[in-house]
Design an enzyme around this catalytic site. Structure first.
Site, short mmCIF file in Angstrom:
data_model
loop_
_atom_site.label_atom_id
_atom_site.label_comp_id
_atom_site.label_asym_id
_atom_site.label_seq_id
_atom_site.Cartn_x
_atom_site.Cartn_y
_atom_site.Cartn_z
CB CYS A 51 -0.56 2.51 4.06
SG CYS A 51 -2.01 1.81 3.36
CG ASP A 52 3.20 1.28 4.41
OD1 ASP A 52 2.76 1.73 5.47
OD2 ASP A 52 2.97 0.12 4.01
CB CYS A 81 -0.92 -0.01 1.21
SG CYS A 81 -1.89 1.50 1.35
#
Ligand code: NDP
Length: 308
Positions: A135-136, A132
């Site tokens: 997300c990261d 992701c």
């Protein structure tokens, strides 16, 4: 006893809840492992009708949730861990040690990101391996990362990461991208992205987290070349797996695990059990198609409940 139980809180689950709520079915939605569904791990949604300027994915899912609640849907946070669909009412067990019975069940459990299956992906999960970018990606500002895959997701993630990282490699196993032309153009025109065609990943290395990938170019060919590529982050974008494991004992799935429904409807072979969204859609997998099938599932559930 719950009249209409909905498993999953993506566009399919929430749309089913909106329709079921308005039909007076007092739906109960279990959010599952990823509240808001897969969309919440992307950034902006540009192709959902009604948002001419695009919309933040989390905002859109919050809106859907509030819309469902407005019509009386009860949203619970647990995840289903077991079901018994052998007899009606159907029984579902949850990870908070509760059990519920329901007359109608709408399965909208979506799909999850796939991994390559390398031992190193497990070893470095959370230490340089991610599925992701949204997300990261933040952790890779001004660093070098690789994205695996050649579809729309991979191109979208590579483009997103290029906005943060210093350099992005896109590792593509075929000599071409599968993504839509618009996404391909975006990748090709981005000078921070370098596409490595006909390349596979053999493993990852690093002392403290990922420091590089072992790659092979034109595997099995006379000019095969193996080399190491220094990277700080390794992102998977190679498609998804339907979250249907709980149901395979009771419902038919295709070879990948997508629940098979009657053509053009979310009806399964079991009366009162419906499958909506990505868990039953190997083909379109869009927020709008998921929402549409959630709507159909709720309408079907309403019809079914009226026959009881
Ligand atoms: P896709 O199935 O479209 O693409 C998966 C990619 O991963 C392919 O390039 C595939 O390679 C590659 N791949 C699969 N397995 C491996 C492996 N073991 N090793 C290396 N590479 C592998 O998945 P996406 O998630 O990209 O897209 C899913 C659907 O969602 C599509 O319909 C897409 O159009 C849609 N989508 C739309 C978006 C938008 O409109 N904004 C954004 C994101 C997705 P190969 O080509 O060789 O099979």
């Amino acid at each position: 006893m719950i009249q209409c139980l909905i498993l999953g809180s993506g566009p399919a689950g929430y749309t089913a809840a909106i329709y079921a709520g308005r039909a007076g079915l007092s739906p109960v939605v279990y959010e599952g492992l990823q509240p808001g569904g897969q969309l919440t791990i992307t950034t902006e949604v540009e192709n959902f009708p009604g948002y001419p300027d695009g919309v933040d994915a989390n905002e859109m899912m919050d809106d859907m949730r509030r819309q469902a609640e407005r019509f009386g849907a009860e949203i619970r946070t647990a995840t289903a861990v077991k079901v018994d669909l052998s007899q009606r009412p159907y029984t579902v067990w949850f990870d908070d040690d509760t059990t519920e019975q329901c007359q109608a069940l709408i399965i909208a459990t979506g799909a999850s990101a796939r991994f390559l299956g390398l031992a190193d992906e497990e070893k470095y999960r959370g230490q340089g391996v991610s599925a992701c970018a949204t997300c990261d990606g933040f952790f890779y500002r001004k660093k070098t990362v690789a994205v695996v895959g050649g579809g729309d997701t991979a191109c979208e993630e590579a483009t997103y990461l290029a906005g943060l990282a210093q350099k992005v490699y896109l590792i593509v196993r075929k000599p071409f991208l599968r993504a839509s032309q618009a996404m391909q153009d975006r990748v090709m025109q981005n000078e921070k992205i370098e596409v490595l065609f006909e390349t596979n990943t053999l493993g990852l290395y690093g002392e403290n987290g990922v420091e590089g990938a072992h790659l092979v170019h034109r595997k099995g060919e006379a000019d095969e070349r193996r080399y190491d590529l220094p990277i700080d982050g390794f992102f998977l974008a190679i498609g998804h797996k339907p979250n249907s494991e709980l149901f395979t004992e009771w419902l038919k799935t295709d070879e990948t695990g997508y629940i098979i429904t009657e053509p053009d409807t979310p009806r399964t072979a079991l009366p009162g059990v419906f499958a909506a969204g990505d868990v039953a859609d190997p083909r379109y997998r869009q927020a709008i198609t998921a929402a549409a099938s959630g709507c159909k599932a709720a309408i079907e559930a309403d019809h079914y409940l009226k026959t009881l």
